[in-house]
Scaffold this motif. Structure first.
Motif, PDB file in Angstrom:
ATOM      1  N   SER A 140       0.827  -1.209   0.000  1.00  0.00           N
ATOM      2  CA  SER A 140       0.000   0.000   0.000  1.00  0.00           C
ATOM      3  C   SER A 140       0.862   1.261   0.000  1.00  0.00           C
ATOM      4  CB  SER A 140      -0.928   0.000   1.220  1.00  0.00           C
ATOM      5  OG  SER A 140      -1.796  -1.114   1.204  1.00  0.00           O
ATOM      6  N   VAL A 141       1.927   1.249   0.786  1.00  0.00           N
ATOM      7  CA  VAL A 141       2.798   2.418   0.863  1.00  0.00           C
ATOM      8  C   VAL A 141       3.603   2.584  -0.422  1.00  0.00           C
ATOM      9  CG1 VAL A 141       4.775   3.435   2.071  1.00  0.00           C
ATOM     10  CG2 VAL A 141       2.930   2.375   3.380  1.00  0.00           C
ATOM     11  N   VAL A 142       4.103   1.475  -0.963  1.00  0.00           N
ATOM     12  CA  VAL A 142       4.884   1.551  -2.201  1.00  0.00           C
ATOM     13  C   VAL A 142       4.031   2.103  -3.338  1.00  0.00           C
ATOM     14  CG1 VAL A 142       5.969   0.132  -3.988  1.00  0.00           C
ATOM     15  CG2 VAL A 142       6.581  -0.211  -1.602  1.00  0.00           C
ATOM     16  N   ASP A 186       4.450  14.188   1.542  1.00  0.00           N
ATOM     17  CA  ASP A 186       3.814  12.912   1.204  1.00  0.00           C
ATOM     18  C   ASP A 186       4.041  11.855   2.281  1.00  0.00           C
ATOM     19  OD1 ASP A 186       2.585  13.703  -1.080  1.00  0.00           O
ATOM     20  OD2 ASP A 186       4.128  12.971  -2.440  1.00  0.00           O
ATOM     21  N   LEU A 187       5.071  12.018   3.113  1.00  0.00           N
ATOM     22  CA  LEU A 187       5.288  11.061   4.195  1.00  0.00           C
ATOM     23  C   LEU A 187       4.097  11.030   5.151  1.00  0.00           C
ATOM     24  CD1 LEU A 187       9.065  11.587   5.074  1.00  0.00           C
ATOM     25  CD2 LEU A 187       8.022   9.647   3.899  1.00  0.00           C
ATOM     26  N   VAL A 188       3.377  12.146   5.262  1.00  0.00           N
ATOM     27  CA  VAL A 188       2.167  12.172   6.099  1.00  0.00           C
ATOM     28  C   VAL A 188       1.112  11.247   5.500  1.00  0.00           C
ATOM     29  CG1 VAL A 188       0.309  13.629   7.007  1.00  0.00           C
ATOM     30  CG2 VAL A 188       2.658  14.510   6.896  1.00  0.00           C
ATOM     31  N   ARG A 189       0.958  11.280   4.173  1.00  0.00           N
ATOM     32  CA  ARG A 189       0.003  10.399   3.501  1.00  0.00           C
ATOM     33  C   ARG A 189       0.367   8.933   3.719  1.00  0.00           C
ATOM     34  NH1 ARG A 189       0.960  10.766  -1.602  1.00  0.00           N
ATOM     35  NH2 ARG A 189      -0.975   9.788  -2.301  1.00  0.00           N
ATOM     36  N   LEU A 239      -0.642   7.794   7.144  1.00  0.00           N
ATOM     37  CA  LEU A 239      -2.073   7.508   7.201  1.00  0.00           C
ATOM     38  C   LEU A 239      -2.383   6.140   6.596  1.00  0.00           C
ATOM     39  CD1 LEU A 239      -3.602  10.973   6.180  1.00  0.00           C
ATOM     40  CD2 LEU A 239      -3.635   9.917   8.447  1.00  0.00           C
ATOM     41  N   THR A 240      -1.690   5.806   5.515  1.00  0.00           N
ATOM     42  CA  THR A 240      -1.881   4.503   4.882  1.00  0.00           C
ATOM     43  C   THR A 240      -1.506   3.373   5.830  1.00  0.00           C
ATOM     44  OG1 THR A 240      -1.444   5.428   2.682  1.00  0.00           O
ATOM     45  CG2 THR A 240      -1.185   3.047   2.933  1.00  0.00           C
ATOM     46  N   VAL A 241      -0.358   3.506   6.502  1.00  0.00           N
ATOM     47  CA  VAL A 241       0.082   2.482   7.458  1.00  0.00           C
ATOM     48  C   VAL A 241      -0.944   2.314   8.572  1.00  0.00           C
ATOM     49  CG1 VAL A 241       1.817   1.909   9.197  1.00  0.00           C
ATOM     50  CG2 VAL A 241       2.537   2.802   6.987  1.00  0.00           C
ATOM     51  N   ALA A 248       6.775   0.278  11.050  1.00  0.00           N
ATOM     52  CA  ALA A 248       6.214   1.449  10.371  1.00  0.00           C
ATOM     53  C   ALA A 248       7.311   2.449  10.017  1.00  0.00           C
ATOM     54  CB  ALA A 248       5.162   2.109  11.259  1.00  0.00           C
ATOM     55  N   ALA A 249       8.246   2.668  10.942  1.00  0.00           N
ATOM     56  CA  ALA A 249       9.349   3.596  10.676  1.00  0.00           C
ATOM     57  C   ALA A 249      10.205   3.098   9.522  1.00  0.00           C
ATOM     58  CB  ALA A 249      10.201   3.772  11.934  1.00  0.00           C
ATOM     59  N   LEU A 250      10.401   1.786   9.447  1.00  0.00           N
ATOM     60  CA  LEU A 250      11.241   1.221   8.399  1.00  0.00           C
ATOM     61  C   LEU A 250      10.587   1.384   7.027  1.00  0.00           C
ATOM     62  CD1 LEU A 250      13.950  -0.341   8.141  1.00  0.00           C
ATOM     63  CD2 LEU A 250      12.588  -2.441   8.082  1.00  0.00           C
ATOM     64  N   ILE A 251       9.283   1.110   6.924  1.00  0.00           N
ATOM     65  CA  ILE A 251       8.623   1.233   5.624  1.00  0.00           C
ATOM     66  C   ILE A 251       8.515   2.699   5.215  1.00  0.00           C
ATOM     67  CG2 ILE A 251       6.281   1.227   6.584  1.00  0.00           C
ATOM     68  CD1 ILE A 251       7.475  -0.156   3.167  1.00  0.00           C
ATOM     69  N   LEU A 252       8.384   3.612   6.176  1.00  0.00           N
ATOM     70  CA  LEU A 252       8.344   5.036   5.837  1.00  0.00           C
ATOM     71  C   LEU A 252       9.714   5.515   5.342  1.00  0.00           C
ATOM     72  CD1 LEU A 252       6.123   6.504   8.703  1.00  0.00           C
ATOM     73  CD2 LEU A 252       5.497   6.144   6.312  1.00  0.00           C
ATOM     74  N   LEU A 253      10.776   4.998   5.938  1.00  0.00           N
ATOM     75  CA  LEU A 253      12.122   5.328   5.461  1.00  0.00           C
ATOM     76  C   LEU A 253      12.316   4.819   4.035  1.00  0.00           C
ATOM     77  CD1 LEU A 253      15.075   6.290   5.914  1.00  0.00           C
ATOM     78  CD2 LEU A 253      15.556   4.001   6.819  1.00  0.00           C
TER      79      LEU A 253
END
Length: 279
Positions: A94-96, A136-139, A142-144, A169-174
């Motif tokens: 979803s994040v990708v 966009d990191l905020v978006r 929200l997805t996570v 969550a921090a890892l996928i956002l990075l």
């Protein structure tokens, strides 16, 4: 809402006689400050476009429901077991996919002439690009959160607890931050927003579905298994699984950090070059 960000008076650059002049050299601190101001603009766009929030809400529900209840029984003979295996992969997928929005929005802003207005402001040339990615990191956050809420609603209980979930969550956002630079590069070299979406899907589909997000690589044919095991999405998904439900953590986390560094090192300069060339 106006698309032009208002800067502080102290940041305005004047030429001789008090008339606006050419901007002086802008240091890294001011560049980041400008980028954060424009990141706030990107965040406010979510508030101005509530349909984006609806998309962030319903897409996770659709993906989790379809994959868990349609494929779970067929793949693992137990949808509950597949649910626990799948949740880190669905979050990553979803994040990708959401990172495509970075390139789409940048291309759209160029088409609308927003960046022509930014060029008239005494800000760093790269600030709009940095601001779009940070906003966009905020978006993605929200997805996570939405995927996790849907997972919890159908019984997902991560063994890693709150600490494991936050670390995952921090890892996928990075990783998403790093991937955003590739999306931004695509957004700057492709002429229309729809073309960005089409071209981005061509890149993202093989990365996500040819990984361990939905099926373990061990169950794949030999050549596909080799591809999946060396896929950057596989490393980040395996790291998230280790943090959330148990398993190896050190190796996949290390590979995720390496891949993130590679994406930033390669596509960061390319995105800035393409942005300067197009604007």
């Amino acid at each position: 809402m106006s698309d032009v960000t208002t800067l502080k008076p102290s940041e305005e650059v004047r030429g001789r006689g008090g008339a606006p002049g050419a901007p002086r050299a802008i240091g890294p601190a001011n560049t980041m400050s400008n980028g954060l101001q424009l990141a706030w603009r990107s965040v406010l766009k979510i508030k101005a476009n509530p349909e984006e929030v609806l998309g962030l809400t319903f897409m996770p529900i659709m993906f989790v429901t379809l994959f868990v209840f349609v494929f779970g029984q067929a793949i693992m003979d137990d949808w509950r077991e597949y649910r626990d295996f799948l949740m880190p992969g669905i979050i990553a997928q979803s994040v990708v996919f959401a990172t495509l929005g970075t390139g789409f929005a940048l291309c759209q802003d160029v088409e609308k002439g927003i960046f022509d207005r930014f060029r008239s402001l005494p800000i760093a040339r790269s600030a709009p690009l940095i601001g779009a990615i940070l906003g966009d990191l905020v978006r993605y956050s929200l997805t996570v959160v939405m995927v996790l809420l849907v997972g919890l609603a159908i019984g997902f209980r991560p063994d890693g607890g709150v600490v494991g979930v936050v670390a995952a969550a921090a890892l996928i956002l990075l990783f998403a931050f790093a991937l955003c630079w590739m999306s931004a590069f695509v957004g700057m070299i492709v002429r229309t927003p729809m073309a960005v979406q089409s071209f981005g899907m061509i890149l993202m589909f093989p990365l996500t579905f040819g990984s361990s997000a939905f099926v373990a690589p061990e169950a794949m044919p030999g050549w596909m298994r080799a591809v999946a095991e060396n896929n950057p999405i596989t490393h980040v998904v395996n790291a998230m699984r280790g943090l959330m439900i148990g398993g190896d953590v050190a190796a996949p986390v290390t590979w995720t950090l390496v891949w993130s560094g590679v994406f930033v090192a390669v596509f960061g300069p390319l995105a800035v070059w393409a942005y300067r060339r197009r604007t």
